[in-house]
Scaffold this motif. Sequence first.
Motif, PDB file in Angstrom:
ATOM      1  N   PRO A   1      -7.552 -17.511 -17.832  1.00 53.29           N
ATOM      2  CA  PRO A   1      -8.840 -18.057 -18.157  1.00 53.29           C
ATOM      3  C   PRO A   1      -9.520 -16.893 -19.178  1.00 53.29           C
ATOM      4  CG  PRO A   1      -8.779 -17.946 -15.593  1.00 53.29           C
ATOM      5  CD  PRO A   1      -7.309 -17.346 -16.261  1.00 53.29           C
ATOM      6  N   SER A   2     -10.118 -17.370 -20.238  1.00 54.83           N
ATOM      7  CA  SER A   2     -10.461 -16.236 -21.216  1.00 54.83           C
ATOM      8  C   SER A   2     -11.263 -15.210 -20.782  1.00 54.83           C
ATOM      9  CB  SER A   2     -11.014 -17.366 -22.254  1.00 54.83           C
ATOM     10  OG  SER A   2     -12.013 -17.880 -21.914  1.00 54.83           O
ATOM     11  N   ARG A   3     -12.286 -15.459 -19.778  1.00 50.29           N
ATOM     12  CA  ARG A   3     -13.104 -14.269 -19.478  1.00 50.29           C
ATOM     13  C   ARG A   3     -12.189 -13.330 -18.747  1.00 50.29           C
ATOM     14  NH1 ARG A   3     -18.628 -15.564 -16.378  1.00 50.29           N
ATOM     15  NH2 ARG A   3     -18.303 -13.431 -16.088  1.00 50.29           N
ATOM     16  N   LEU A   4     -11.200 -13.513 -18.116  1.00 52.06           N
ATOM     17  CA  LEU A   4     -10.000 -12.447 -17.451  1.00 52.06           C
ATOM     18  C   LEU A   4      -9.476 -11.883 -18.546  1.00 52.06           C
ATOM     19  CD1 LEU A   4      -8.907 -11.727 -14.686  1.00 52.06           C
ATOM     20  CD2 LEU A   4      -6.863 -13.276 -15.239  1.00 52.06           C
TER      21      LEU A   4
ATOM     22  N   ALA B   1      -1.510  -7.214 -24.579  1.00 56.15           N
ATOM     23  CA  ALA B   1      -2.072  -7.837 -23.036  1.00 56.15           C
ATOM     24  C   ALA B   1      -2.565  -9.242 -23.408  1.00 56.15           C
ATOM     25  CB  ALA B   1      -2.916  -6.923 -22.297  1.00 56.15           C
ATOM     26  N   ARG B   2      -3.489  -9.066 -24.318  1.00 51.13           N
ATOM     27  CA  ARG B   2      -4.192 -10.396 -24.877  1.00 51.13           C
ATOM     28  C   ARG B   2      -3.201 -11.406 -25.073  1.00 51.13           C
ATOM     29  NH1 ARG B   2      -8.597 -13.052 -26.252  1.00 51.13           N
ATOM     30  NH2 ARG B   2     -10.101 -11.406 -25.644  1.00 51.13           N
ATOM     31  N   GLU B   3      -2.181 -11.083 -25.917  1.00 50.59           N
ATOM     32  CA  GLU B   3      -1.205 -12.162 -26.367  1.00 50.59           C
ATOM     33  C   GLU B   3      -0.339 -12.538 -25.377  1.00 50.59           C
ATOM     34  OE1 GLU B   3       0.011  -9.858 -30.435  1.00 50.59           O
ATOM     35  OE2 GLU B   3       1.615 -10.303 -29.116  1.00 50.59           O
ATOM     36  N   ILE B   4      -0.181 -11.780 -24.299  1.00 48.00           N
ATOM     37  CA  ILE B   4       0.750 -12.063 -22.861  1.00 48.00           C
ATOM     38  C   ILE B   4      -0.077 -13.136 -22.086  1.00 48.00           C
ATOM     39  CG2 ILE B   4       1.802 -11.346 -20.816  1.00 48.00           C
ATOM     40  CD1 ILE B   4       2.589  -8.907 -22.271  1.00 48.00           C
ATOM     41  N   LEU B   5      -1.437 -12.655 -21.911  1.00 46.59           N
ATOM     42  CA  LEU B   5      -2.341 -13.556 -20.904  1.00 46.59           C
ATOM     43  C   LEU B   5      -2.637 -14.827 -21.789  1.00 46.59           C
ATOM     44  CD1 LEU B   5      -4.437 -10.698 -19.543  1.00 46.59           C
ATOM     45  CD2 LEU B   5      -2.240 -11.862 -18.371  1.00 46.59           C
ATOM     46  N   THR B   6      -2.819 -14.699 -22.852  1.00 47.48           N
ATOM     47  CA  THR B   6      -3.015 -16.012 -23.916  1.00 47.48           C
ATOM     48  C   THR B   6      -1.817 -16.988 -23.396  1.00 47.48           C
ATOM     49  OG1 THR B   6      -4.324 -14.944 -25.148  1.00 47.48           O
ATOM     50  CG2 THR B   6      -3.762 -17.156 -25.888  1.00 47.48           C
TER      51      THR B   6
ATOM     52  N   GLU C   1      -8.220  -7.013 -21.423  1.00 43.33           N
ATOM     53  CA  GLU C   1      -8.197  -6.264 -22.691  1.00 43.33           C
ATOM     54  C   GLU C   1      -8.884  -5.064 -22.944  1.00 43.33           C
ATOM     55  OE1 GLU C   1      -9.360  -8.847 -25.701  1.00 43.33           O
ATOM     56  OE2 GLU C   1      -8.271  -7.477 -27.591  1.00 43.33           O
ATOM     57  N   ILE C   2     -10.229  -5.196 -22.304  1.00 44.60           N
ATOM     58  CA  ILE C   2     -10.977  -3.946 -22.313  1.00 44.60           C
ATOM     59  C   ILE C   2     -10.445  -2.985 -21.350  1.00 44.60           C
ATOM     60  CG2 ILE C   2     -13.341  -2.954 -21.575  1.00 44.60           C
ATOM     61  CD1 ILE C   2     -14.522  -5.481 -22.644  1.00 44.60           C
ATOM     62  N   LEU C   3      -9.961  -3.370 -20.094  1.00 46.40           N
ATOM     63  CA  LEU C   3      -9.641  -2.041 -19.241  1.00 46.40           C
ATOM     64  C   LEU C   3      -8.275  -1.721 -19.676  1.00 46.40           C
ATOM     65  CD1 LEU C   3     -10.211  -4.257 -15.917  1.00 46.40           C
ATOM     66  CD2 LEU C   3     -11.728  -2.408 -16.912  1.00 46.40           C
ATOM     67  N   VAL C   4      -7.477  -2.372 -20.310  1.00 47.80           N
ATOM     68  CA  VAL C   4      -6.398  -1.776 -20.898  1.00 47.80           C
ATOM     69  C   VAL C   4      -6.645  -0.862 -22.140  1.00 47.80           C
ATOM     70  CG1 VAL C   4      -4.080  -2.254 -22.344  1.00 47.80           C
ATOM     71  CG2 VAL C   4      -4.799  -3.587 -20.108  1.00 47.80           C
ATOM     72  N   GLU C   5      -7.439  -1.291 -22.988  1.00 49.76           N
ATOM     73  CA  GLU C   5      -7.752  -0.400 -24.325  1.00 49.76           C
ATOM     74  C   GLU C   5      -8.445   0.859 -23.820  1.00 49.76           C
ATOM     75  OE1 GLU C   5      -9.985  -2.451 -27.430  1.00 49.76           O
ATOM     76  OE2 GLU C   5     -10.318  -0.766 -28.189  1.00 49.76           O
ATOM     77  N   TYR C   6      -9.191   0.961 -22.647  1.00 46.05           N
ATOM     78  CA  TYR C   6      -9.872   2.094 -22.499  1.00 46.05           C
ATOM     79  C   TYR C   6      -9.061   2.926 -21.284  1.00 46.05           C
ATOM     80  CZ  TYR C   6     -13.391   0.935 -25.901  1.00 46.05           C
ATOM     81  OH  TYR C   6     -14.246   0.821 -27.000  1.00 46.05           O
TER      82      TYR C   6
ATOM     83  N   PRO D   1      -7.113  -9.420  -9.206  1.00 49.77           N
ATOM     84  CA  PRO D   1      -6.312  -9.881 -10.288  1.00 49.77           C
ATOM     85  C   PRO D   1      -6.612  -9.211 -11.566  1.00 49.77           C
ATOM     86  CG  PRO D   1      -7.084 -11.910  -9.114  1.00 49.77           C
ATOM     87  CD  PRO D   1      -7.917 -10.609  -8.694  1.00 49.77           C
ATOM     88  N   GLU D   2      -7.766  -8.619 -11.992  1.00 51.61           N
ATOM     89  CA  GLU D   2      -8.164  -8.021 -13.393  1.00 51.61           C
ATOM     90  C   GLU D   2      -7.563  -6.728 -13.234  1.00 51.61           C
ATOM     91  OE1 GLU D   2     -10.463  -9.352 -11.202  1.00 51.61           O
ATOM     92  OE2 GLU D   2     -12.108  -8.281 -10.989  1.00 51.61           O
ATOM     93  N   LEU D   3      -7.805  -6.326 -12.110  1.00 48.62           N
ATOM     94  CA  LEU D   3      -7.163  -4.628 -12.011  1.00 48.62           C
ATOM     95  C   LEU D   3      -5.624  -4.744 -12.006  1.00 48.62           C
ATOM     96  CD1 LEU D   3     -10.022  -3.352  -9.499  1.00 48.62           C
ATOM     97  CD2 LEU D   3      -9.957  -3.252 -11.822  1.00 48.62           C
ATOM     98  N   ARG D   4      -5.245  -5.443 -11.005  1.00 50.68           N
ATOM     99  CA  ARG D   4      -3.656  -5.383 -11.108  1.00 50.68           C
ATOM    100  C   ARG D   4      -2.910  -5.992 -12.376  1.00 50.68           C
ATOM    101  NH1 ARG D   4      -1.326  -4.899  -5.207  1.00 50.68           N
ATOM    102  NH2 ARG D   4      -2.627  -3.154  -4.615  1.00 50.68           N
TER     103      ARG D   4
END
Length: 450
Positions: free
Chosen positions: A314-317, A304-309, A322-327, A266-269
């Motif tokens: 889940p907040s950890r996800l 990405a954070r806004e959409i997922l929120t 957010e980190i994976l997208v930023e970098y 999930p986090e990667l996709r």
Amino acid sequence: MITMNNTMSLSYGCKFVIDTLLKSGFEAYAVGGCVRDSLLGIVPKDYDVTTNALPQDIKRVFSSCKTVDTGIKHGTVSVIAGGEIIEVTSYRSDGKYLDCRRPESVSFGVSLDEDLMRRDFTVNAMAYSEKTGVVDPFGGRADIENKLIRCVGNPDKRFGEDALRILRALRFASVYGFSIENDTAKSIHRNKSLLKHIAAERIFSELTRLLCGSSAGDIILGFCDVFSVFIPQVEQCRELFLCGENHRQTLISHIARAVDAVYPKPELRLAMLLHDIAKPLCESTDENSKQCFSPHSKPSAVIAREILTSLKAPSRLIAQVEILVEYHDFKCKADEREIKRLMRKIGRQNTLLIFSEIRRADITAQNGADKEHRLEYINRCAEIAQRLIDENACVSLSGLAVNGGDIIALGVKEGRGVGKILDVLLNRVIDGTLENEKETLLKAVKNEYI
Ligand code: ATP
Ligand code: MG
């Protein structure tokens, strides 16, 4: 798997539940996902049973087993048999749907055919018992052979009853690599806005399962209008054509390919789905009228954070995506020092994921001539990151051979100054100018600070 002579192997618990109900004079069948998966040659992850016994009958028949009233209002009792949880549901037909999700009422005591008729797709509307073989009133078996997801009955009516079925259709198609039958597909496009009535958590759960499917990219491309209902930015991704050397494709096509190229977690996709989500906002043209983009990674991470929120992920996800997208397009030399610095900032595992998955998938989904070359380079970075992890290289304060107590013991006053000294030591260890060795580090502190 259901064989040529129409037999399916049932789990011990499922067989026990069916046999017990039959012995008590009731009808009972394995139903839904387990029949579908058996026909597909997949071992079912669980077994559901449908029966003409009413919930109170089910509890009586299984009085010597543990039972749980999972959804007694909807006729479901879970029976624990042989360590398995078998959901046993009374034949049921659903009353009027009022909120695009749940029936106002359900009635029991109907026939097997009626029970199958309330189910969403033909492939999910089959039942099986050893006595009768596969019961398939809507052609689910043929649809499995033709790899088709098709509504039972009139698609507009079925999606109108329960809009979550729209995403279930896309999810099953993605997971099994099926197409969506024409009338069902048209109805999905027509009824997509009904998804507004569905709870964000349910949308998020179907979305992640869909994204982890083997045909996620095709579904994203074929149904981006549906995605736009809960991720409005997708519409602009569909409209944006990337003219640069490395692309010559629409942004949504790049995104779809990038999703397929990354490992199905999930986090990667989700990171690949959202990695360029702010790119349409960052487009401009230079003095030669050539398309160009301002940096889009940070804005994409924010969106990405806004959409997922909004989807109540889940907040950890959310934090990790957010980190994976930023970098996602972090540029660095294939050099230990730079990779250690990144590890300090975003953690070891995220750094490894950036090179071994995210950047690799992003490049894989491009078209440029030097693609192979760039992939090789990213591979080298991933190897370095993996080696640093294997060697347990020091990239954080917790890995430093000295701690705050050691610094204070040297006579430095307790307080923020201690943290600053540790920080300087860590940076020098990461840069390779100091060995991560207690005596060496203490000596450096003594020389410079005492
Ligand atoms: P999986 O468990 O892999 O999601 P499944 O088909 O078992 O697949 P469940 O959600 O467990 O899906 O539902 C079991 C069965 O109940 C389905 O096979 C289908 O027959 C029926 N069903 C589930 N959700 C719906 C729905 N929203 N509308 C109509 N029928 C449904
Ligand atoms: Mg199931």
